[in-house]
Motif scaffolding. Structure first.
Motif, PDB file in Angstrom:
ATOM      1  N   ASP A  25       1.596   7.048  12.160  1.00  0.00           N
ATOM      2  CA  ASP A  25       2.858   7.067  12.904  1.00  0.00           C
ATOM      3  C   ASP A  25       3.768   8.200  12.457  1.00  0.00           C
ATOM      4  O   ASP A  25       4.461   8.815  13.274  1.00  0.00           O
ATOM      5  CB  ASP A  25       3.589   5.731  12.738  1.00  0.00           C
ATOM      6  N   LYS A  26       3.761   8.494  11.155  1.00  0.00           N
ATOM      7  CA  LYS A  26       4.690   9.490  10.624  1.00  0.00           C
ATOM      8  C   LYS A  26       4.133  10.908  10.640  1.00  0.00           C
ATOM      9  O   LYS A  26       4.864  11.870  10.921  1.00  0.00           O
ATOM     10  CB  LYS A  26       5.090   9.117   9.183  1.00  0.00           C
ATOM     11  N   TYR A  85       4.947   5.749  18.794  1.00  0.00           N
ATOM     12  CA  TYR A  85       5.132   6.167  17.404  1.00  0.00           C
ATOM     13  C   TYR A  85       5.141   5.003  16.412  1.00  0.00           C
ATOM     14  O   TYR A  85       5.307   5.214  15.207  1.00  0.00           O
ATOM     15  CB  TYR A  85       6.419   6.990  17.252  1.00  0.00           C
ATOM     16  N   VAL A  92       0.960  11.594  18.397  1.00  0.00           N
ATOM     17  CA  VAL A  92       2.240  11.711  19.103  1.00  0.00           C
ATOM     18  C   VAL A  92       2.997  12.939  18.623  1.00  0.00           C
ATOM     19  O   VAL A  92       3.664  13.631  19.403  1.00  0.00           O
ATOM     20  CB  VAL A  92       3.075  10.434  18.869  1.00  0.00           C
ATOM     21  N   GLN A  93       2.870  13.254  17.326  1.00  0.00           N
ATOM     22  CA  GLN A  93       3.581  14.405  16.764  1.00  0.00           C
ATOM     23  C   GLN A  93       3.096  15.706  17.402  1.00  0.00           C
ATOM     24  O   GLN A  93       3.898  16.604  17.690  1.00  0.00           O
ATOM     25  CB  GLN A  93       3.365  14.469  15.242  1.00  0.00           C
TER      26      GLN A  93
END
Length: 470
Positions: free
Chosen positions: A323-324, A129, A461-462
């Motif tokens: 990442d977010k 992340y 990743v989310q």
């Protein structure tokens, strides 16, 4: 620097080395005509300065996965950097064209070891992340160096002799070597790992043949030369044979199972399209500025600096968004912005002001920063950790081939199409050149537009977390 977290010191360390490798290559591009005069040679012989680097780099990359697992990624990266410094030193002391070409072959081998391993080292230091921002910062080397290299090379050659183009690498390389020795983390090794010699010989032959053919095929005549056709066909056959051979091996040189992961495969498609878009601009814009608008090399170099800055800034911003939020929030918008700006370059007129071209190229750099490295990161995040070095190697190989293919296509299109248009007695050479370049930018924009729907398939990743929770 000691105040930085250790994982960011890893990024800074590999950034120095890889930036130097890519910068050196792009610095030499505008200097090739000078080498023809210096060594009293022809364009074909001097072209080997670029071709041999590309071929040796592509042939070395398949080894990085095995070397990284067998001897450790840090050791492989340091050896690669030492080899690059040796090649740069040989280039500085070269007195003949043959010695320059040999030094470039050594540099290419070093780049082939360093580029894939650098990405693997960063992934080894950051959790999934946080990798978007880390790779975005590292990506400054991959995206900014090709943009500023011609400017630096053109500036240096005005004031110093050509050997200093090689010496320019040495301080940066030594700095990278010191930092890497101190801050890179050692990775696990597998002394029992077997080397797939047959697989390496097959894939090295395939990649080397294709890249060599693309490197020398910058005109229609040379591309369809019987030798070139034989090299391309033979290379493609070898690559297909490699796929069948590797799928039967228990311990393959390159684990092709990563292509079964949709996000990884799509990331290859997206980054290949973005690379074609990037290198189409690097090739076409100097022709536009100098041959159509009659401006000099300095104005050409200045055209790329804001684009390089925008690419670097938005690569970090794009990495943070990745990442977010995930790749769908950054890669499709990035490709769209780059495609629209490239489309804008296809509508230029003889009266178009320089500042508008500069603005469009800057917006292209912005889109490139958002679209390219986040796509690479999401693809690499989707494969198993132990295959990151091999996945990075395959990503780099395919990007190298697609970039070369793009340059060859646009080189031939420019020569052939301009001759066709200028054959019209009502169109002068300046107008014919502009029309040809407009059409070429339109083709580049279409390639980017085709890649946009694929970018929505990328998962981050989310998405993995949501699937696990579901």
């Amino acid at each position: 620097m000691s105040k930085l977290p250790h994982k960011w010191l890893v990024v800074v360390s590999v950034l120095f080395g890889t930036f130097t490798v890519i910068l050196n290559n792009s610095m030499l591009n505008p200097i090739l005509p000078r080498f023809i005069e210096i060594f009293e040679s022809d364009a074909v012989a001097v072209g080997w300065i670029l071709t041999i680097f590309m071929v040796s780099m592509g042939m070395t990359m398949p080894l990085t996965g095995y070397f990284g697992d067998r001897f450790g990624k840090k050791k492989v990266y340091l050896v690669g950097l030492c080899i690059f410094l040796a090649g740069s030193t040989l280039g500085f002391f070269s007195s003949t064209l043959g010695m320059v070409i040999l030094s470039r072959a050594i540099q290419g081998m070093a780049g082939g070891l360093m580029m894939p391993i650098a990405m693997a080292l960063i992934f080894n230091s950051f959790p999934r992340y946080e990798r978007g921002l880390a790779v975005g910062v590292y990506g400054v080397a991959a995206m900014v160096a090709p943009a500023i290299g011609p400017t630096i090379g053109g500036f240096l050659i005005q004031y110093v002799d050509w050997p200093w183009l090689f010496a320019f690498n040495i301080p940066f390389g030594l700095t990278g070597l010191i930092l890497s020795s101190k801050f890179l983390e050692r990775t696990e090794t597998d002394p029992t790992k077997r080397f797939d010699l047959v697989g390496f010989l097959i894939i090295a032959t395939g990649i080397g043949s294709v890249l060599f053919a693309l490197g020398r095929g910058r005109t229609l005549e040379t591309l369809f030369d019987p030798l070139n056709i034989a090299l391309i066909v033979g290379g493609l056959i070898a690559i297909v044979l490699f796929v069948f051979y590797e799928n039967r091996q228990e311990d393959p040189l390159l684990n092709l199972s990563v292509f079964k992961v949709p996000t990884y495969s799509v990331s290859i498609v997206v980054t290949s399209a973005a690379s074609i878009g990037l290198f189409s601009g690097i090739f076409l814009l100097p022709l536009l500025i100098q041959n159509v608008y009659g401006l000099n090399e300095v104005m050409t170099g200045l055209l790329f600096l804001p684009a390089a800055a925008a690419s670097g800034v938005f690569m970090s911003i794009g990495g943070r968004i990745l990442d977010k939020k995930g790749p769908k929030y950054v890669v499709p918008p990035g490709l769209t912005i780059m495609a629209l700006a490239t489309l804008g370059l296809s509508f230029l007129q003889l009266s178009t002001p320089y500042w508008l071209i500069l603005l469009l190229n800057t917006v292209r750099g912005l889109g490139m920063g958002m679209g390219n490295m986040p796509a690479t990161t999401s693809g690499m995040n989707s494969i198993p950790e132990h295959l990151v070095a091999q996945g990075s190697a395959m990503n780099n190989i395919i990007r190298q081939i697609s970039s070369s293919l793009g340059i060859v296509f646009f080189s031939i299109y420019y020569e052939v199409r301009r001759a066709q248009v200028s054959a019209n007695p009502d169109i002068d050479m300046q107008a014919a050149t502009l029309q040809t370049l407009n059409e070429a930018f339109l083709v580049s924009a279409i390639v980017l537009i085709i890649a946009i729907p694929f970018s929505f398939i990328l998962k981050g990743v989310q998405d993995d977390k949501e699937e696990q929770e579901a």
